[in-house]
Design a protein around this motif. Structure first.
Motif, mmCIF file in Angstrom:
data_model
loop_
_atom_site.group_PDB
_atom_site.id
_atom_site.type_symbol
_atom_site.label_atom_id
_atom_site.label_comp_id
_atom_site.label_asym_id
_atom_site.label_seq_id
_atom_site.Cartn_x
_atom_site.Cartn_y
_atom_site.Cartn_z
ATOM 1 N N PRO A 1 0.801 -1.227 0.000
ATOM 2 C CA PRO A 1 0.000 0.000 0.000
ATOM 3 C C PRO A 1 0.840 1.288 0.000
ATOM 4 O O PRO A 1 0.498 2.227 -0.723
ATOM 5 N N PRO A 2 1.949 1.377 0.781
ATOM 6 C CA PRO A 2 2.756 2.599 0.690
ATOM 7 C C PRO A 2 3.325 2.840 -0.709
ATOM 8 O O PRO A 2 3.447 3.986 -1.140
ATOM 9 N N THR A 3 3.678 1.753 -1.418
ATOM 10 C CA THR A 3 4.180 1.903 -2.781
ATOM 11 C C THR A 3 3.098 2.470 -3.684
ATOM 12 O O THR A 3 3.326 3.410 -4.461
ATOM 13 N N LEU A 4 1.890 1.935 -3.582
ATOM 14 C CA LEU A 4 0.779 2.382 -4.411
ATOM 15 C C LEU A 4 0.394 3.819 -4.074
ATOM 16 O O LEU A 4 0.126 4.628 -4.970
ATOM 17 N N LEU A 5 0.385 4.139 -2.782
ATOM 18 C CA LEU A 5 0.060 5.496 -2.363
ATOM 19 C C LEU A 5 1.097 6.482 -2.884
ATOM 20 O O LEU A 5 0.758 7.591 -3.320
ATOM 21 N N PHE B 1 -6.432 8.253 -17.012
ATOM 22 C CA PHE B 1 -5.749 7.110 -17.604
ATOM 23 C C PHE B 1 -5.460 6.021 -16.573
ATOM 24 O O PHE B 1 -5.583 6.212 -15.363
ATOM 25 N N THR B 2 -5.066 4.867 -17.097
ATOM 26 C CA THR B 2 -4.736 3.692 -16.295
ATOM 27 C C THR B 2 -3.254 3.385 -16.446
ATOM 28 O O THR B 2 -2.706 3.476 -17.542
ATOM 29 N N SER B 3 -2.615 3.026 -15.339
ATOM 30 C CA SER B 3 -1.192 2.695 -15.390
ATOM 31 C C SER B 3 -0.903 1.559 -14.414
ATOM 32 O O SER B 3 -1.580 1.428 -13.395
ATOM 33 N N SER B 4 0.091 0.753 -14.730
ATOM 34 C CA SER B 4 0.458 -0.344 -13.839
ATOM 35 C C SER B 4 1.504 0.121 -12.830
ATOM 36 O O SER B 4 2.326 0.987 -13.139
ATOM 37 N N PRO B 5 1.502 -0.430 -11.628
ATOM 38 C CA PRO B 5 2.568 -0.120 -10.669
ATOM 39 C C PRO B 5 3.951 -0.406 -11.243
ATOM 40 O O PRO B 5 4.902 0.331 -10.986
ATOM 41 N N ASP B 6 4.067 -1.465 -12.046
ATOM 42 C CA ASP B 6 5.363 -1.805 -12.644
ATOM 43 C C ASP B 6 5.917 -0.665 -13.486
ATOM 44 O O ASP B 6 7.130 -0.436 -13.521
ATOM 45 N N ALA C 1 8.033 1.760 -11.536
ATOM 46 C CA ALA C 1 9.187 1.273 -10.779
ATOM 47 C C ALA C 1 10.428 2.149 -10.964
ATOM 48 O O ALA C 1 11.083 2.505 -9.969
ATOM 49 N N PRO C 2 10.788 2.536 -12.197
ATOM 50 C CA PRO C 2 11.974 3.401 -12.351
ATOM 51 C C PRO C 2 11.822 4.731 -11.612
ATOM 52 O O PRO C 2 12.782 5.221 -11.003
#
Length: 311
Positions: free
Chosen positions: A59-63, A98-103, A106-107
């Motif tokens: 969750p912290p990564t997504l936030l 828009f939609t985006s993936s967490p991956d 990553a950069p």
């Protein structure tokens, strides 16, 4: 440090124990995550409860991803980095949900952590870091000065034998592909993007009366140490590169034209011209690589739709 980006409030949900976001204004463009199985989920729902059997990221990564997007919300003044890309891409990211993936982030996540750590060290040393800058149109074409763009250089290092002069530093965390491109491991180096970015910061700083000496980039290669040692003759993972000065008038003209195009499109809510071949990362073998694989808003762009038909 940027008051222009505070379009969100973070709160703690006592029912789920998960972080979520309250928005003061209209929804921001990044509204959905694309999951590893190809499904999608609203970012608020994702923060509360994952739709899959296991989370693809904490969750912290997504936030952090959502906050980062909302920190870059449109405030009328483009950023240096977005003006270096396609105007169409920037326009669509500010106007489309828009939609985006967490991956895909990553950069950026790695780079942000890298910058934050080095910024903290710069402050501890008493040197300027992440200074917020604006470029004002010159010569003025309107009675009221026009702010062309904004940006924040990573670090200013006072020159020891010339206290009135500062070297300008920028930090980059690169994978092997970009490291090869900039360092020139297998072919002549291409540092065009770095030259455009650092010279933009230099011009803004010099407009403030700050004397700039060298333009320096510190590149940290993110790949595993064995790959670095195998692929780079020096075997080193950290490289410092001096960047060439570009003509001031060229920098002003380039960014003024790009800024004017984006601001005009935002004012009239009309899409600008399609990104140039360079902005689409076109080459004869791969075609428009960015449209095909790296643009979150290709589905809203006529050219991006054409590139991705049949995928």
């Amino acid at each position: 440090n940027h008051s222009w980006g505070q379009s969100y409030r973070v709160r703690y949900s006592p029912h789920t124990g998960s972080p979520s976001l309250n928005q003061k204004e209209q929804p921001m463009p990044l509204t959905k995550f694309r999951c590893p199985d190809g499904g999608t989920i609203n970012v608020e729902d994702c923060l509360s409860q994952c739709r899959m059997a296991e989370r693809c990221a904490s969750p912290p990564t997504l936030l952090s991803i959502v906050k980062g997007d909302r920190d870059r919300a449109w405030d009328g003044i483009p950023h240096v980095t977005e003006l270096m890309g396609g105007t169409m891409e920037a326009f669509l990211k500010h106007t489309q949900n828009f939609t985006s993936s967490p991956d895909a982030h990553a950069p950026l996540l790695l780079g942000t952590a890298h910058h934050a750590m080095l910024e903290e060290m710069a402050i501890e040393m008493g040197n300027p870091a992440e200074v917020h800058l604006n470029l004002v149109e010159r010569p003025q074409t309107t009675p009221k000065p026009v702010t062309v763009m904004q940006g924040s250089p990573d670090y200013l290092d006072q020159v020891e034998d010339a206290p009135a002069v500062y070297d300008l530093w920028d930090y980059k965390a690169y994978g092997m592909y970009l490291a090869d491109k900039v360092l020139g491991i297998k072919k002549p180096p291409d540092r065009t993007d770095l030259e455009m970015q650092l010279n933009a910061y230099r011009v803004m700083l010099e407009d403030m009366g700050i004397n700039i000496g060298k333009l320096m980039v510190q590149i940290t290669i993110k790949s595993d140490s064995w790959l670095v040692k195998r692929s780079i003759p020096s075997g080193r993972a950290i490289h410092v590169v001096e960047i060439a000065y570009l003509d001031d008038d060229y920098i002003r003209q380039y960014y003024s034209l790009k800024s004017s195009a984006l601001r005009r499109s935002m004012e009239i809510n009309k899409a600008p011209n399609v990104c140039t071949p360079e902005e689409r990362w076109f080459d004869p073998k791969r075609g428009d690589a960015k449209c095909a694989n790296f643009c979150d808003v290709a589905e809203f762009c006529t050219h991006g739709i054409a590139v991705n038909l049949g995928k």
